[in-house]
Design a protein around this motif. Structure first.
Motif, PDB file in Angstrom:
ATOM      1  N   VAL A 242       0.828  -1.206   0.000  1.00  0.00           N
ATOM      2  CA  VAL A 242       0.000   0.000   0.000  1.00  0.00           C
ATOM      3  C   VAL A 242       0.862   1.256   0.000  1.00  0.00           C
ATOM      4  N   THR A 243       1.843   1.300   0.888  1.00  0.00           N
ATOM      5  CA  THR A 243       2.687   2.492   0.976  1.00  0.00           C
ATOM      6  C   THR A 243       3.521   2.677  -0.285  1.00  0.00           C
ATOM      7  N   LYS A 244       4.009   1.596  -0.840  1.00  0.00           N
ATOM      8  CA  LYS A 244       4.748   1.694  -2.102  1.00  0.00           C
ATOM      9  C   LYS A 244       3.844   2.267  -3.190  1.00  0.00           C
ATOM     10  N   GLY A 245       2.603   1.823  -3.239  1.00  0.00           N
ATOM     11  CA  GLY A 245       1.662   2.348  -4.226  1.00  0.00           C
ATOM     12  C   GLY A 245       1.449   3.844  -4.089  1.00  0.00           C
ATOM     13  N   LEU A 246       1.348   4.331  -2.863  1.00  0.00           N
ATOM     14  CA  LEU A 246       1.187   5.772  -2.634  1.00  0.00           C
ATOM     15  C   LEU A 246       2.406   6.538  -3.133  1.00  0.00           C
ATOM     16  N   LEU A 247       3.587   6.036  -2.793  1.00  0.00           N
ATOM     17  CA  LEU A 247       4.817   6.711  -3.207  1.00  0.00           C
ATOM     18  C   LEU A 247       4.996   6.691  -4.724  1.00  0.00           C
ATOM     19  N   VAL A 248       4.696   5.573  -5.355  1.00  0.00           N
ATOM     20  CA  VAL A 248       4.800   5.477  -6.815  1.00  0.00           C
ATOM     21  C   VAL A 248       3.809   6.445  -7.464  1.00  0.00           C
ATOM     22  N   HIS A 249       2.603   6.527  -6.907  1.00  0.00           N
ATOM     23  CA  HIS A 249       1.592   7.451  -7.435  1.00  0.00           C
ATOM     24  C   HIS A 249       2.089   8.901  -7.386  1.00  0.00           C
ATOM     25  N   LEU A 250       2.916   9.202  -6.393  1.00  0.00           N
ATOM     26  CA  LEU A 250       3.469  10.553  -6.260  1.00  0.00           C
ATOM     27  C   LEU A 250       4.740  10.755  -7.078  1.00  0.00           C
ATOM     28  N   GLY A 251       5.154   9.754  -7.834  1.00  0.00           N
ATOM     29  CA  GLY A 251       6.285   9.909  -8.729  1.00  0.00           C
ATOM     30  C   GLY A 251       7.608   9.403  -8.195  1.00  0.00           C
ATOM     31  N   CYS A 252       7.578   8.671  -7.088  1.00  0.00           N
ATOM     32  CA  CYS A 252       8.817   8.159  -6.505  1.00  0.00           C
ATOM     33  C   CYS A 252       9.207   6.825  -7.128  1.00  0.00           C
ATOM     34  N   GLU A 253      10.489   6.588  -7.144  1.00  0.00           N
ATOM     35  CA  GLU A 253      11.037   5.273  -7.494  1.00  0.00           C
ATOM     36  C   GLU A 253      11.288   4.574  -6.160  1.00  0.00           C
ATOM     37  N   VAL A 254      10.528   3.529  -5.876  1.00  0.00           N
ATOM     38  CA  VAL A 254      10.525   2.926  -4.543  1.00  0.00           C
ATOM     39  C   VAL A 254      11.033   1.495  -4.577  1.00  0.00           C
ATOM     40  N   THR A 255      11.882   1.182  -3.616  1.00  0.00           N
ATOM     41  CA  THR A 255      12.249  -0.207  -3.366  1.00  0.00           C
ATOM     42  C   THR A 255      11.854  -0.515  -1.932  1.00  0.00           C
ATOM     43  N   THR A 256      11.365  -1.721  -1.731  1.00  0.00           N
ATOM     44  CA  THR A 256      10.914  -2.116  -0.405  1.00  0.00           C
ATOM     45  C   THR A 256      11.800  -3.222   0.146  1.00  0.00           C
ATOM     46  N   VAL A 257      11.865  -3.273   1.462  1.00  0.00           N
ATOM     47  CA  VAL A 257      12.562  -4.347   2.160  1.00  0.00           C
ATOM     48  C   VAL A 257      11.678  -4.780   3.316  1.00  0.00           C
ATOM     49  N   SER A 258      11.887  -6.017   3.759  1.00  0.00           N
ATOM     50  CA  SER A 258      11.019  -6.564   4.793  1.00  0.00           C
ATOM     51  C   SER A 258      11.669  -6.656   6.167  1.00  0.00           C
ATOM     52  N   SER A 259      12.920  -6.224   6.276  1.00  0.00           N
ATOM     53  CA  SER A 259      13.567  -6.286   7.586  1.00  0.00           C
ATOM     54  C   SER A 259      14.504  -5.095   7.771  1.00  0.00           C
ATOM     55  N   SER A 260      14.731  -4.768   9.026  1.00  0.00           N
ATOM     56  CA  SER A 260      15.620  -3.654   9.330  1.00  0.00           C
ATOM     57  C   SER A 260      17.059  -3.960   8.916  1.00  0.00           C
ATOM     58  N   GLU A 261      17.458  -5.216   9.063  1.00  0.00           N
ATOM     59  CA  GLU A 261      18.815  -5.599   8.670  1.00  0.00           C
ATOM     60  C   GLU A 261      19.026  -5.434   7.167  1.00  0.00           C
ATOM     61  N   GLU A 262      18.030  -5.843   6.384  1.00  0.00           N
ATOM     62  CA  GLU A 262      18.116  -5.685   4.929  1.00  0.00           C
ATOM     63  C   GLU A 262      18.124  -4.212   4.556  1.00  0.00           C
ATOM     64  N   CYS A 263      17.334  -3.422   5.250  1.00  0.00           N
ATOM     65  CA  CYS A 263      17.298  -1.982   4.992  1.00  0.00           C
ATOM     66  C   CYS A 263      18.673  -1.376   5.193  1.00  0.00           C
ATOM     67  N   LEU A 264      19.293  -1.685   6.300  1.00  0.00           N
ATOM     68  CA  LEU A 264      20.618  -1.151   6.602  1.00  0.00           C
ATOM     69  C   LEU A 264      21.644  -1.589   5.560  1.00  0.00           C
ATOM     70  N   ARG A 265      21.555  -2.824   5.125  1.00  0.00           N
ATOM     71  CA  ARG A 265      22.515  -3.369   4.167  1.00  0.00           C
ATOM     72  C   ARG A 265      22.419  -2.686   2.800  1.00  0.00           C
ATOM     73  N   VAL A 266      21.213  -2.336   2.357  1.00  0.00           N
ATOM     74  CA  VAL A 266      21.056  -1.855   0.984  1.00  0.00           C
ATOM     75  C   VAL A 266      20.837  -0.347   0.850  1.00  0.00           C
ATOM     76  N   VAL A 267      20.645   0.353   1.968  1.00  0.00           N
ATOM     77  CA  VAL A 267      20.438   1.795   1.862  1.00  0.00           C
ATOM     78  C   VAL A 267      21.725   2.456   1.366  1.00  0.00           C
ATOM     79  N   SER A 268      21.548   3.439   0.491  1.00  0.00           N
ATOM     80  CA  SER A 268      22.711   4.121  -0.072  1.00  0.00           C
ATOM     81  C   SER A 268      22.427   5.612  -0.217  1.00  0.00           C
ATOM     82  N   HIS A 269      23.446   6.342  -0.649  1.00  0.00           N
ATOM     83  CA  HIS A 269      23.287   7.784  -0.854  1.00  0.00           C
ATOM     84  C   HIS A 269      22.313   8.093  -1.982  1.00  0.00           C
TER      85      HIS A 269
END
Length: 139
Positions: free
Chosen positions: A26-53
């Motif tokens: 749902v949240t990804k859909g809202l962000l995409v509707h607003l023109g964002c390029e969104v990637t989702t992750v399902s865990s905090s560890e994965e988020c930390l590993r793949v977040v970048s500048h």
């Protein structure tokens, strides 16, 4: 301040972390509707590993049972040595108490957004965040 004409004029890269698959969708859909390029992750560890500048905003659910997502915010801060290089960090929560907002501020999150998120709320949050780099009025 709400701006009904707000839309992303360029591809804003955002990361969204939530263990709940429906919430991610749902949240990804809202962000995409607003023109964002969104990637989702399902865990905090994965988020930390793949977040970048390349990510301008990271939305994270902070009320996941058994997970201390506030610590992930601190670790993201450590990963980026300069504030302008790190993405903006926004907590998503269903918790409306004052202590949640204060905890988010103390762990260096740039904003708090109350669930469930609507298209208008998301538009308002992105507009304020991109203009001021901080938002705490959403609770």
């Amino acid at each position: 301040m709400y701006n009904p004409n707000f839309s992303i004029q360029y591809s804003l890269k955002a990361r969204f972390m939530d263990e709940n698959g429906v919430s991610r969708m749902v949240t990804k859909g809202l962000l995409v509707h607003l023109g964002c390029e969104v990637t989702t992750v399902s865990s905090s560890e994965e988020c930390l590993r793949v977040v970048s500048h390349k990510h301008r905003v990271v939305f994270m659910d902070v009320c996941t049972p058994g997970v201390e997502n506030y610590q992930i915010a601190l670790r993201i801060h450590e990963k980026f040595t300069k504030r302008h290089q790190r993405p903006l960090l926004v907590a998503l929560t269903g918790n409306t108490d004052k202590s949640t907002k204060e905890k988010c501020m103390s762990f260096g999150l740039d904003g708090v957004l109350l669930k469930p998120v609507s298209l208008d709320n998301m538009r308002n949050v992105l507009s304020d965040l991109l203009e001021h780099r901080v938002l705490y009025e959403a609770m």
